[in-house]
Design an enzyme around this catalytic site. Structure first.
Site, PDB file in Angstrom:
ATOM      1  CB  CYS A 140      -6.809  -8.849  -2.910  1.00 39.84           C
ATOM      2  SG  CYS A 140      -5.735 -10.288  -2.984  1.00 39.84           S
ATOM      3  CB  CYS A 197      -6.394  -0.421  -0.670  1.00 37.09           C
ATOM      4  SG  CYS A 197      -7.373   0.078  -2.088  1.00 37.09           S
TER       5      CYS A 197
END
Length: 237
Positions: free
Chosen positions: A231, A208
């Protein structure tokens, strides 16, 4: 821990931050360890800010607790840096905490590339739940957030009521600029993730995180091509 969090009202946080307002980061760290002792942990991602904070923490409390959320998906360079940090600061209590599911178990339950189809769920499994379990062991935790990093972090205080984890979050580096972070790293010859030299200003999991081009937002390489910017560790509610 829950009781300490519940007893602290918004006015208490405001008063503490007023008291610390003109303090520097090292003084904030000293206050934090005087206030919480062994009941505070630094949740470190081993980014550039992390290296500065680790070095300063070591000057204040050489046996401080540090936790790293080992998602099993980090770059090899990140793990290499952690080994360097352990050698340089041998008395620090660095723990790598794992998710409840191995990568194979997650793939079986949710598909082989969950980070693509549902990155929020992937972060929840591999970061949020493990951190919540770790923070249940402590009254307070520490983060290397800086106000200039993003608009979502612009109002971060030294001491914050963390509703997400029902905890107290301390951020000693809120006033630091990126330039000051790197000045400190270079001045003290600190180890750092070599990916920073390859256009990775913000480093997360390998799947990511992409390099960032000159002039782009430093966090644009995180969850690229999605609407996701965090996140979830630093989101409230």
């Amino acid at each position: 821990m829950k009781l300490a969090y519940q007893q602290a009202a918004a006015e208490d946080y405001e008063a503490i931050n007023q008291k610390l307002e003109k303090k520097d980061s090292l003084e904030v760290l000293k206050w934090a360890y005087q206030a919480y002792g062994d009941d505070i942990v630094y949740a470190c991602s081993f980014g550039a800010e992390g290296m500065v904070l680790i070095d300063m923490i070591y000057k204040v409390k050489k046996e401080a607790a540090i936790v790293f959320l080992d998602t099993d998906f980090h770059f090899k360079e990140t793990y290499e840096l952690i080994d360097q940090v352990k050698q340089r600061y041998p008395s620090l209590r660095i723990e790598l905490t794992k998710p409840g599911l191995t990568p194979a178990e997650q793939a079986e339950a949710h598909g082989s590339e969950l980070w693509k189809v549902n990155p929020d769920l992937c972060c929840k499994i591999r970061k949020l739940i493990p951190l919540e379990q770790e923070l249940n062991k402590y009254t307070a935790w520490m983060s290397g957030l800086r106000r200039e990093q993003s608009s979502t972090r612009a109002n971060t205080q030294f001491v914050n009521q963390d509703q997400r984890f029902q905890s107290i979050k301390i951020c000693p580096l809120i006033h630091w600029t990126e330039e000051e972070i790197w000045m400190y790293i270079n001045l003290h010859q600190l180890p750092y993730n070599s990916l920073h030299d390859r256009n990775y200003p913000s480093i997360g999991c390998e799947y990511c995180t992409k390099p960032v081009q000159k002039g782009e937002d430093p966090r644009s390489g995180r969850w690229a091509n999605t609407n996701k910017t965090e996140c979830g560790l630093h989101q409230q509610g």
